[in-house]
Enzyme design. Structure first.
Site, PDB file in Angstrom:
ATOM      1  N   ASP A  12       0.841  -1.204   0.000  1.00 10.77           N
ATOM      2  CA  ASP A  12       0.000   0.000   0.000  1.00 10.77           C
ATOM      3  C   ASP A  12       0.876   1.254   0.000  1.00 10.77           C
ATOM      4  OD1 ASP A  12      -2.479   1.344   0.056  1.00 10.77           O
ATOM      5  OD2 ASP A  12      -2.525   1.392   2.246  1.00 10.77           O
ATOM      6  N   ARG A  57     -10.713  10.171 -12.128  1.00 12.50           N
ATOM      7  CA  ARG A  57     -10.142  10.219 -10.767  1.00 12.50           C
ATOM      8  C   ARG A  57      -9.473   8.906 -10.369  1.00 12.50           C
ATOM      9  NH1 ARG A  57     -14.631  10.786  -6.902  1.00 12.50           N
ATOM     10  NH2 ARG A  57     -12.948  10.913  -5.398  1.00 12.50           N
ATOM     11  N   LYS A  58      -9.592   7.874 -11.207  1.00 11.78           N
ATOM     12  CA  LYS A  58      -9.103   6.541 -10.823  1.00 11.78           C
ATOM     13  C   LYS A  58      -7.700   6.284 -11.368  1.00 11.78           C
ATOM     14  CE  LYS A  58     -13.806   4.784 -11.319  1.00 11.78           C
ATOM     15  NZ  LYS A  58     -14.672   3.868 -12.084  1.00 11.78           N
TER      16      LYS A  58
HETATM   17  C1  MFK Z   1       3.936  10.731  -0.366  1.00 12.14           C
HETATM   18  C2  MFK Z   1       3.377   9.771   0.629  1.00 12.14           C
HETATM   19  C3  MFK Z   1       2.309   8.937   0.025  1.00 12.14           C
HETATM   20  C4  MFK Z   1       1.871   7.859   0.955  1.00 12.14           C
HETATM   21  C5  MFK Z   1       0.838   7.056   0.261  1.00 12.14           C
HETATM   22  C6  MFK Z   1       0.170   6.151   1.198  1.00 12.14           C
HETATM   23  C7  MFK Z   1      -1.094   5.678   0.528  1.00 12.14           C
HETATM   24  C8  MFK Z   1      -1.955   5.045   1.545  1.00 12.14           C
HETATM   25  C9  MFK Z   1      -3.352   5.540   1.335  1.00 12.14           C
HETATM   26  C10 MFK Z   1      -4.295   4.887   2.253  1.00 12.14           C
HETATM   27  O1  MFK Z   1      -4.070   3.816   2.770  1.00 12.14           O
HETATM   28  S1  MFK Z   1      -5.727   5.708   2.507  1.00 12.14           S
HETATM   29  C11 MFK Z   1      -6.510   4.765   3.811  1.00 12.14           C
HETATM   30  C12 MFK Z   1      -7.295   3.616   3.311  1.00 12.14           C
HETATM   31  N1  MFK Z   1      -8.359   4.063   2.434  1.00 12.14           N
HETATM   32  C13 MFK Z   1      -9.482   4.559   2.935  1.00 12.14           C
HETATM   33  O2  MFK Z   1      -9.712   4.696   4.124  1.00 12.14           O
HETATM   34  C14 MFK Z   1     -10.492   4.972   1.903  1.00 12.14           C
HETATM   35  C15 MFK Z   1     -11.902   4.898   2.427  1.00 12.14           C
HETATM   36  N2  MFK Z   1     -12.821   5.157   1.315  1.00 12.14           N
HETATM   37  C16 MFK Z   1     -13.113   6.438   0.948  1.00 12.14           C
HETATM   38  O3  MFK Z   1     -12.735   7.415   1.589  1.00 12.14           O
HETATM   39  C17 MFK Z   1     -13.930   6.575  -0.286  1.00 12.14           C
HETATM   40  O4  MFK Z   1     -14.672   5.400  -0.546  1.00 12.14           O
HETATM   41  C18 MFK Z   1     -13.046   6.915  -1.540  1.00 12.14           C
HETATM   42  C19 MFK Z   1     -12.303   8.216  -1.360  1.00 12.14           C
HETATM   43  C20 MFK Z   1     -12.040   5.773  -1.842  1.00 12.14           C
HETATM   44  C21 MFK Z   1     -13.983   7.020  -2.744  1.00 12.14           C
HETATM   45  O5  MFK Z   1     -15.062   7.870  -2.368  1.00 12.14           O
HETATM   46  P1  MFK Z   1     -15.589   9.018  -3.324  1.00 12.14           P
HETATM   47  O6  MFK Z   1     -16.858   9.529  -2.729  1.00 12.14           O
HETATM   48  O7  MFK Z   1     -14.477   9.984  -3.609  1.00 12.14           O
HETATM   49  O8  MFK Z   1     -15.863   8.253  -4.692  1.00 12.14           O
HETATM   50  P2  MFK Z   1     -17.195   7.474  -5.158  1.00 12.14           P
HETATM   51  O9  MFK Z   1     -17.652   6.502  -4.115  1.00 12.14           O
HETATM   52  O10 MFK Z   1     -18.174   8.505  -5.664  1.00 12.14           O
HETATM   53  O11 MFK Z   1     -16.659   6.641  -6.385  1.00 12.14           O
HETATM   54  C22 MFK Z   1     -16.051   7.312  -7.498  1.00 12.14           C
HETATM   55  C23 MFK Z   1     -15.805   6.231  -8.552  1.00 12.14           C
HETATM   56  O12 MFK Z   1     -14.882   5.262  -8.042  1.00 12.14           O
HETATM   57  C24 MFK Z   1     -15.473   3.962  -7.996  1.00 12.14           C
HETATM   58  N3  MFK Z   1     -15.055   3.295  -6.765  1.00 12.14           N
HETATM   59  C25 MFK Z   1     -15.039   3.815  -5.525  1.00 12.14           C
HETATM   60  N4  MFK Z   1     -14.586   2.918  -4.622  1.00 12.14           N
HETATM   61  C26 MFK Z   1     -14.321   1.803  -5.349  1.00 12.14           C
HETATM   62  C27 MFK Z   1     -13.837   0.513  -5.003  1.00 12.14           C
HETATM   63  N5  MFK Z   1     -13.501   0.210  -3.752  1.00 12.14           N
HETATM   64  N6  MFK Z   1     -13.672  -0.394  -5.979  1.00 12.14           N
HETATM   65  C28 MFK Z   1     -13.991  -0.087  -7.264  1.00 12.14           C
HETATM   66  N7  MFK Z   1     -14.441   1.131  -7.669  1.00 12.14           N
HETATM   67  C29 MFK Z   1     -14.612   2.045  -6.713  1.00 12.14           C
HETATM   68  C30 MFK Z   1     -16.984   4.236  -7.989  1.00 12.14           C
HETATM   69  O13 MFK Z   1     -17.692   3.112  -8.472  1.00 12.14           O
HETATM   70  C31 MFK Z   1     -17.064   5.425  -8.908  1.00 12.14           C
HETATM   71  O14 MFK Z   1     -16.901   4.966 -10.241  1.00 12.14           O
HETATM   72  P3  MFK Z   1     -17.625   5.742 -11.478  1.00 12.14           P
HETATM   73  O15 MFK Z   1     -17.145   7.170 -11.415  1.00 12.14           O
HETATM   74  O16 MFK Z   1     -17.135   5.002 -12.695  1.00 12.14           O
HETATM   75  O17 MFK Z   1     -19.097   5.596 -11.224  1.00 12.14           O
END
Ligand code: MFK
Length: 92
Positions: A12, A57-58
């Site tokens: 991750d 955005r993906k």
């Molecule tokens: C420089 C240092 C960098 C360090 C990087 C470290 C990276 C580590 C990052 C993390 O670990 S973050 C912590 C773990 N992740 C979370 O806690 C995320 C929790 N989930 C959320 O906050 C939201 O669900 C998320 C921001 C991921 C998406 O919410 P949104 O409201 O922005 O999007 P929405 O649900 O409207 O979905 C937008 C599109 O993405 C798709 N989508 C969203 N979640 C999906 C999913 N899980 N699987 C497949 N598709 C997904 C959704 O179907 C849709 O597709 P379409 O536009 O084609 O209709």
């Protein structure tokens, strides 16, 4: 043997940093890991992160964890990162 959650954290971090470099601020939406062979404790491994595609955005990233010489495949991953804005982080 290394714990699966520790391996997931490593993946991750690497794929998330890669996605951030390519797309700016992102959150992990999906992390799909296939564990193929155990990673012996204390061993050194290679993580190879590749951009599969960007769609709006993906950001879709794949990642392989192998032995350093590439001969043993430990895990294969596909990950989806969603671009976010500051307001998302604040719960907006
Ligand atoms: C420089 C240092 C960098 C360090 C990087 C470290 C990276 C580590 C990052 C993390 O670990 S973050 C912590 C773990 N992740 C979370 O806690 C995320 C929790 N989930 C959320 O906050 C939201 O669900 C998320 C921001 C991921 C998406 O919410 P949104 O409201 O922005 O999007 P929405 O649900 O409207 O979905 C937008 C599109 O993405 C798709 N989508 C969203 N979640 C999906 C999913 N899980 N699987 C497949 N598709 C997904 C959704 O179907 C849709 O597709 P379409 O536009 O084609 O209709």
């Amino acid at each position: 043997m290394s714990m699966g959650g520790a391996i997931a954290t490593m993946i991750d971090t690497v794929t998330g940093t890669h996605a951030t470099f390519l797309s700016g601020p992102v959150m992990t939406a999906n992390l799909n890991i296939n564990y193929r062979r155990p990673i012996p404790l204390g061993s050194t491994v290679l993580l190879e992160s590749s951009l599969e595609k960007k769609e709006g955005r993906k950001t879709f990233i794949t990642c392989r964890v192998t032995s350093t010489d590439g001969s043993k495949l430990h895990t294969e991953t596909s990950a989806l990162f969603l671009s976010i804005t500051a307001s998302h982080l604040l719960g907006g």
